[in-house]
Structures are given as structure tokens and as C-alpha cells.
Design a protein around this motif. Structure first.
Motif, short mmCIF file in Angstrom:
data_model
loop_
_atom_site.label_atom_id
_atom_site.label_comp_id
_atom_site.label_asym_id
_atom_site.label_seq_id
_atom_site.Cartn_x
_atom_site.Cartn_y
_atom_site.Cartn_z
N GLU A 216 0.83 -1.19 0.00
CA GLU A 216 0.00 0.00 0.00
C GLU A 216 0.87 1.25 0.00
OE1 GLU A 216 -2.34 -0.11 3.58
OE2 GLU A 216 -0.62 0.15 4.89
N SER B 223 3.14 7.41 1.47
CA SER B 223 3.40 8.83 1.27
C SER B 223 4.07 9.04 -0.07
CB SER B 223 4.26 9.38 2.41
OG SER B 223 4.41 10.79 2.29
N TYR C 49 1.28 13.31 -0.75
CA TYR C 49 0.21 12.37 -0.42
C TYR C 49 0.57 11.68 0.88
CZ TYR C 49 -2.26 7.93 -0.32
OH TYR C 49 -3.01 6.84 0.08
N TYR C 50 -0.43 11.48 1.69
CA TYR C 50 -0.28 10.67 2.90
C TYR C 50 -1.49 9.75 3.02
CZ TYR C 50 3.34 13.93 4.42
OH TYR C 50 4.48 14.69 4.49
N LYS C 51 -1.21 8.51 3.33
CA LYS C 51 -2.29 7.59 3.67
C LYS C 51 -3.01 8.14 4.90
CE LYS C 51 -2.83 2.80 5.23
NZ LYS C 51 -3.96 2.49 4.34
N ASP C 52 -4.34 7.99 4.94
CA ASP C 52 -5.12 8.60 6.02
C ASP C 52 -4.60 8.21 7.40
OD1 ASP C 52 -8.41 8.54 4.41
OD2 ASP C 52 -6.75 9.96 4.30
N SER C 53 -4.22 6.96 7.55
CA SER C 53 -3.85 6.49 8.89
C SER C 53 -2.50 7.02 9.37
CB SER C 53 -3.83 4.96 8.92
OG SER C 53 -2.84 4.45 8.04
N LYS D 79 -1.50 10.34 8.49
CA LYS D 79 -1.56 11.81 8.48
C LYS D 79 -1.37 12.35 9.90
CE LYS D 79 -4.47 12.43 4.39
NZ LYS D 79 -5.80 12.82 3.88
N ASP E 272 1.84 -0.15 11.98
CA ASP E 272 2.80 0.41 11.02
C ASP E 272 3.90 -0.59 10.67
OD1 ASP E 272 2.57 3.51 12.81
OD2 ASP E 272 1.61 3.01 10.90
N SER F 88 -1.18 11.39 -6.85
CA SER F 88 -2.58 11.18 -6.49
C SER F 88 -2.81 9.73 -6.12
CB SER F 88 -3.48 11.55 -7.67
OG SER F 88 -3.33 10.60 -8.70
N SER F 89 -3.92 9.45 -5.48
CA SER F 89 -4.26 8.07 -5.14
C SER F 89 -4.31 7.20 -6.38
CB SER F 89 -5.61 8.04 -4.43
OG SER F 89 -5.57 8.75 -3.21
#
Length: 132
Positions: free
Chosen positions: A46, A49, A64-68, A70, A95, A109-110
């Protein structure tokens, strides 16, 4: 020869910090977005960042950062050293994974991060283990 070399992984306790480095060579650093991915045992890789090639090292960089992650992880870069860093604070057991950096002539972008073939170069990975 293209190289992406990750370092900085290790074993830390919950709440601890690590700073990963991705030292690159063999390609034009400023033309490539650099991303961090991770893969935990039994799970799919996955994106974590990413920092775009444009305006890198400035406040205008596309990140970009994965939501978890941020608010806990920060991606930075040093164009003079052709190196990207991932500062990881407040680490959690979830993690735990092998962290890879990758370079692509693409965006952060995602959608871009979800297409594996856009990421042309990959490092060998560094293990991050967070104990509870």
C-alpha cells in the motif's frame, strides 16, 4: 545504474520514531516523484506517502499521505543529496511492515499510486517493526 537504497528501519516501541531515508542515483531525481510504499505480512502493498517532482523542497510540493499516517508521518526531500526521507512519529504496531521507496515519472494522487507500472524504479526495502 539506477539505485534506490532505503535505510533507517528498525525495531521501536509503540509511540517511538524512526526516520527512513531513500538515497537515489542513476536517474534525474528532479524529474521523478518519489513514493513510500509498505507491505505487511499477508497483506497487499500500500502507498504510504509521496512527494511530486514539481516544487519539491518547497511549500508548493504535491504530497500524499495515507489517512492512517496523516499527522504522524512527514515526507521531505533533499535535492542536493537526491534523497527523500520519511519521518515517522507516534508509531503503532499496525505500522509494522517492509517499507519501500519508488520513483516514477508520474504524480502523487491516489490514482497514480494505485498503478504499479507507473513506479519505474524500486528499492530493496527496509523493515520497520513496532512492538506493543
Amino acid at each position: 545504474e539506477v539505485q534506490l537504497v532505503e535505510s533507517g528501519g528498525g525495531l521501536v516501541q509503540t509511540g517511538g520514531s524512526l526516520k527512513l531515508s531513500c538515497a537515489t542515483s542513476g536517474f534525474t531525481f528532479d524529474d521523478f516523484a518519489i513514493a513510500w510504499f509498505r507491505q505487511a505480512p499477508g497483506r497487499e502493498r500500500e502507498p504510504v506517502s509521496c512527494v511530486s517532482s514539481s516544487y519539491r523542497d518547497t511549500l508548493f510540493a504535491d504530497e500524499y499521505y495515507k489517512d492512517s499516517v496523516k499527522g504522524r508521518f512527514t515526507i521531505t526531500s533533499d535535492s542536493e543529496k537526491n534523497t527523500v526521507y520519511l519521518q515517522m512519529n507516534s508509531l503503532k504496531p499496525e505500522d509494522t511492515a517492509v517499507y519501500y521507496c519508488a520513483a516514477g515519472e508520474t504524480g502523487c494522487s491516489s490514482a497514480h499510486l494505485s498503478v504499479a507500472w507507473l513506479w519505474k524504479y524500486w528499492g530493496q526495502g527496509t523493515q520497520v517493526t513496532v512492538s506493543s
